[in-house]
Design a protein around this motif. Structure first.
Motif, PDB file in Angstrom:
ATOM      1  N   LEU A 110       0.819  -1.212   0.000  1.00  0.00           N
ATOM      2  CA  LEU A 110       0.000   0.000   0.000  1.00  0.00           C
ATOM      3  C   LEU A 110       0.853   1.262   0.000  1.00  0.00           C
ATOM      4  O   LEU A 110       0.478   2.273  -0.602  1.00  0.00           O
ATOM      5  CB  LEU A 110      -0.943   0.001   1.207  1.00  0.00           C
ATOM      6  CG  LEU A 110      -2.042  -1.067   1.174  1.00  0.00           C
ATOM      7  CD1 LEU A 110      -2.812  -1.079   2.495  1.00  0.00           C
ATOM      8  CD2 LEU A 110      -2.989  -0.845   0.005  1.00  0.00           C
ATOM      9  N   GLU A 111       2.003   1.189   0.673  1.00  0.00           N
ATOM     10  CA  GLU A 111       2.933   2.319   0.613  1.00  0.00           C
ATOM     11  C   GLU A 111       3.312   2.635  -0.831  1.00  0.00           C
ATOM     12  O   GLU A 111       3.392   3.802  -1.231  1.00  0.00           O
ATOM     13  CB  GLU A 111       4.203   2.002   1.418  1.00  0.00           C
ATOM     14  CG  GLU A 111       4.186   2.505   2.831  1.00  0.00           C
ATOM     15  CD  GLU A 111       5.597   2.610   3.400  1.00  0.00           C
ATOM     16  OE1 GLU A 111       5.795   3.456   4.297  1.00  0.00           O
ATOM     17  OE2 GLU A 111       6.491   1.853   2.966  1.00  0.00           O
ATOM     18  N   GLY A 112       3.560   1.585  -1.610  1.00  0.00           N
ATOM     19  CA  GLY A 112       3.905   1.785  -3.005  1.00  0.00           C
ATOM     20  C   GLY A 112       2.705   2.213  -3.835  1.00  0.00           C
ATOM     21  O   GLY A 112       2.824   3.084  -4.705  1.00  0.00           O
ATOM     22  N   ARG A 120      -7.178   6.880  -8.653  1.00  0.00           N
ATOM     23  CA  ARG A 120      -8.144   6.109  -7.864  1.00  0.00           C
ATOM     24  C   ARG A 120      -7.428   5.059  -7.017  1.00  0.00           C
ATOM     25  O   ARG A 120      -7.745   4.879  -5.838  1.00  0.00           O
ATOM     26  CB  ARG A 120      -9.136   5.447  -8.811  1.00  0.00           C
ATOM     27  CG  ARG A 120     -10.275   4.712  -8.131  1.00  0.00           C
ATOM     28  CD  ARG A 120     -11.341   5.651  -7.568  1.00  0.00           C
ATOM     29  NE  ARG A 120     -12.510   4.895  -7.194  1.00  0.00           N
ATOM     30  CZ  ARG A 120     -13.469   4.525  -8.047  1.00  0.00           C
ATOM     31  NH1 ARG A 120     -13.391   4.891  -9.329  1.00  0.00           N
ATOM     32  NH2 ARG A 120     -14.504   3.840  -7.633  1.00  0.00           N
ATOM     33  N   ILE A 121      -6.475   4.374  -7.606  1.00  0.00           N
ATOM     34  CA  ILE A 121      -5.702   3.382  -6.850  1.00  0.00           C
ATOM     35  C   ILE A 121      -4.923   4.064  -5.730  1.00  0.00           C
ATOM     36  O   ILE A 121      -4.888   3.569  -4.595  1.00  0.00           O
ATOM     37  CB  ILE A 121      -4.758   2.612  -7.794  1.00  0.00           C
ATOM     38  CG1 ILE A 121      -5.563   1.667  -8.680  1.00  0.00           C
ATOM     39  CG2 ILE A 121      -3.696   1.841  -7.000  1.00  0.00           C
ATOM     40  CD1 ILE A 121      -4.733   0.875  -9.670  1.00  0.00           C
ATOM     41  N   ALA A 122      -4.310   5.194  -6.032  1.00  0.00           N
ATOM     42  CA  ALA A 122      -3.540   5.925  -5.021  1.00  0.00           C
ATOM     43  C   ALA A 122      -4.440   6.354  -3.867  1.00  0.00           C
ATOM     44  O   ALA A 122      -4.045   6.268  -2.693  1.00  0.00           O
ATOM     45  CB  ALA A 122      -2.876   7.144  -5.655  1.00  0.00           C
ATOM     46  N   GLU A 123      -5.644   6.780  -4.177  1.00  0.00           N
ATOM     47  CA  GLU A 123      -6.586   7.235  -3.144  1.00  0.00           C
ATOM     48  C   GLU A 123      -7.017   6.082  -2.245  1.00  0.00           C
ATOM     49  O   GLU A 123      -7.039   6.215  -1.013  1.00  0.00           O
ATOM     50  CB  GLU A 123      -7.809   7.859  -3.818  1.00  0.00           C
ATOM     51  CG  GLU A 123      -8.863   8.342  -2.845  1.00  0.00           C
ATOM     52  CD  GLU A 123     -10.106   8.877  -3.558  1.00  0.00           C
ATOM     53  OE1 GLU A 123     -11.070   9.249  -2.873  1.00  0.00           O
ATOM     54  OE2 GLU A 123     -10.108   8.908  -4.816  1.00  0.00           O
ATOM     55  N   LYS A 127      -6.015   5.557   1.872  1.00  0.00           N
ATOM     56  CA  LYS A 127      -7.041   5.342   2.898  1.00  0.00           C
ATOM     57  C   LYS A 127      -6.809   4.014   3.617  1.00  0.00           C
ATOM     58  O   LYS A 127      -6.877   3.934   4.844  1.00  0.00           O
ATOM     59  CB  LYS A 127      -8.431   5.349   2.265  1.00  0.00           C
ATOM     60  CG  LYS A 127      -9.566   5.146   3.259  1.00  0.00           C
ATOM     61  CD  LYS A 127     -10.908   5.135   2.557  1.00  0.00           C
ATOM     62  CE  LYS A 127     -12.052   5.053   3.569  1.00  0.00           C
ATOM     63  NZ  LYS A 127     -11.956   3.860   4.434  1.00  0.00           N
ATOM     64  N   SER A 128      -6.512   2.973   2.854  1.00  0.00           N
ATOM     65  CA  SER A 128      -6.318   1.646   3.432  1.00  0.00           C
ATOM     66  C   SER A 128      -5.062   1.586   4.297  1.00  0.00           C
ATOM     67  O   SER A 128      -5.020   0.871   5.303  1.00  0.00           O
ATOM     68  CB  SER A 128      -6.228   0.597   2.319  1.00  0.00           C
ATOM     69  OG  SER A 128      -7.400   0.588   1.525  1.00  0.00           O
ATOM     70  N   ILE A 186       1.758   2.375 -12.345  1.00  0.00           N
ATOM     71  CA  ILE A 186       0.460   2.168 -11.684  1.00  0.00           C
ATOM     72  C   ILE A 186       0.617   1.339 -10.417  1.00  0.00           C
ATOM     73  O   ILE A 186      -0.081   1.566  -9.423  1.00  0.00           O
ATOM     74  CB  ILE A 186      -0.530   1.501 -12.657  1.00  0.00           C
ATOM     75  CG1 ILE A 186      -0.815   2.439 -13.842  1.00  0.00           C
ATOM     76  CG2 ILE A 186      -1.839   1.141 -11.958  1.00  0.00           C
ATOM     77  CD1 ILE A 186      -1.669   1.827 -14.930  1.00  0.00           C
ATOM     78  N   VAL A 187       1.543   0.378 -10.438  1.00  0.00           N
ATOM     79  CA  VAL A 187       1.783  -0.463  -9.262  1.00  0.00           C
ATOM     80  C   VAL A 187       3.292  -0.593  -9.064  1.00  0.00           C
ATOM     81  O   VAL A 187       4.063  -0.413 -10.011  1.00  0.00           O
ATOM     82  CB  VAL A 187       1.156  -1.874  -9.427  1.00  0.00           C
ATOM     83  CG1 VAL A 187      -0.316  -1.771  -9.783  1.00  0.00           C
ATOM     84  CG2 VAL A 187       1.906  -2.693 -10.466  1.00  0.00           C
ATOM     85  N   PRO A 188       3.725  -0.902  -7.846  1.00  0.00           N
ATOM     86  CA  PRO A 188       5.161  -1.143  -7.632  1.00  0.00           C
ATOM     87  C   PRO A 188       5.545  -2.527  -8.138  1.00  0.00           C
ATOM     88  O   PRO A 188       4.694  -3.434  -8.189  1.00  0.00           O
ATOM     89  CB  PRO A 188       5.306  -1.051  -6.109  1.00  0.00           C
ATOM     90  CG  PRO A 188       3.962  -1.466  -5.588  1.00  0.00           C
ATOM     91  CD  PRO A 188       2.960  -0.958  -6.584  1.00  0.00           C
ATOM     92  N   ASP A 189       6.777  -2.693  -8.510  1.00  0.00           N
ATOM     93  CA  ASP A 189       7.288  -4.006  -8.883  1.00  0.00           C
ATOM     94  C   ASP A 189       7.270  -4.883  -7.628  1.00  0.00           C
ATOM     95  O   ASP A 189       7.858  -4.520  -6.602  1.00  0.00           O
ATOM     96  CB  ASP A 189       8.721  -3.854  -9.399  1.00  0.00           C
ATOM     97  CG  ASP A 189       9.335  -5.182  -9.825  1.00  0.00           C
ATOM     98  OD1 ASP A 189       8.779  -6.238  -9.505  1.00  0.00           O
ATOM     99  OD2 ASP A 189      10.402  -5.145 -10.467  1.00  0.00           O
TER     100      ASP A 189
END
Length: 250
Positions: A110-112, A120-123, A127-128, A186-189
């Protein structure tokens, strides 16, 4: 790219959904009242995160479906959750070890994700992360308390960590889905999460006087729909009402 994003959102939402369902099985059966309430609250947090991930997945899918339909109307082979989270609760040591290993990974993931180029993913991740920061602190503390507790609690915690270790390799596997999304920021490796995860796990286990497992063999397949027999039983219970009474609402 939308196909990859949908697949990834299902992986996130299915993992939190299945683990939330597993933890809910402890409701009213916890080893102490405080733990009973705490586990139920963690389960609720995970179910809340599931609604966000699967809600976004339903939007990306674009067929007018909902998070509820994704949760209750898919079969086991269509679920993309990690194998770790579907493992049975077992003793409280087994449940706690599973939670600790997942929480530690979930936190760094989630940090990444909160730095994702997808707003939207970052938001959702930001929150999570507030909830998961508590989750990992709580499960880490309990592992130390039980690992460095009585002879029996120490033995049970070590056995639980050893038994679940083979499911941790899947946390860091990368396929074409992660590769494509990571390329676009969009996502971390997943591979970049392994070192901080292992460092945290090693530090906690050392404080708990527990041994870090040395095995490297891992079981995987959950993210591609290949699950253990445990998931089918879990889904049969979780999905019963919606399957028996399609479209039923409170």
């Amino acid at each position: 790219m939308n196909d990859h994003k949908l697949e990834y959102l299902l992986r996130l939402g299915d993992s939190t959904l299945v683990l939330g369902q597993r933890l809910s099985e402890w409701c009213g059966r916890g080893p102490a009242l405080e733990e009973d309430i705490a586990l139920t609250n963690v389960a609720l947090d995970l179910i809340g995160q599931t609604r966000l991930w699967l809600g976004y997945a339903a939007e990306v899918k674009g067929t007018g479906g909902t998070a509820d339909q994704l949760a209750f109307l898919r079969d086991a082979h269509q679920f993309r959750n990690l194998l770790l989270v579907e493992q049975r609760n077992g003793s409280y040591a087994d449940t706690l070890a599973r939670q600790f290993l997942f929480d530690s990974w979930h936190y760094f993931l989630l940090e990444g994700l909160q730095r994702s180029t997808d707003a939207r993913i970052a938001e959702i991740a930001a929150k999570s992360l507030k909830e998961v920061t508590y989750h990992v602190r709580r499960s880490s503390d309990l592992v130390v308390r039980l690992g460095d507790g009585t002879e029996e609690s120490h033995r049970r915690m070590q056995d639980a960590i050893d038994d679940l270790w083979m499911y941790t390799g899947e946390l860091f596997e990368a396929d074409e889905v992660e590769a494509a999304l990571a390329l676009d920021g969009i996502v971390p490796d997943p591979a970049t999460l392994a070192a901080p995860w292992r460092q945290h796990v090693a530090e906690v286990l050392e404080a708990a006087t527990l041994r870090l497992p040395s095995g490297t063999w891992s079981q995987s397949g959950g993210r591609h729909g290949r699950h253990t027999e445990h998931l089918g039983y879990l889904l049969a219970e979780m999905q019963f009402l919606q399957r028996a009474h399609p479209g039923a609402q409170w």
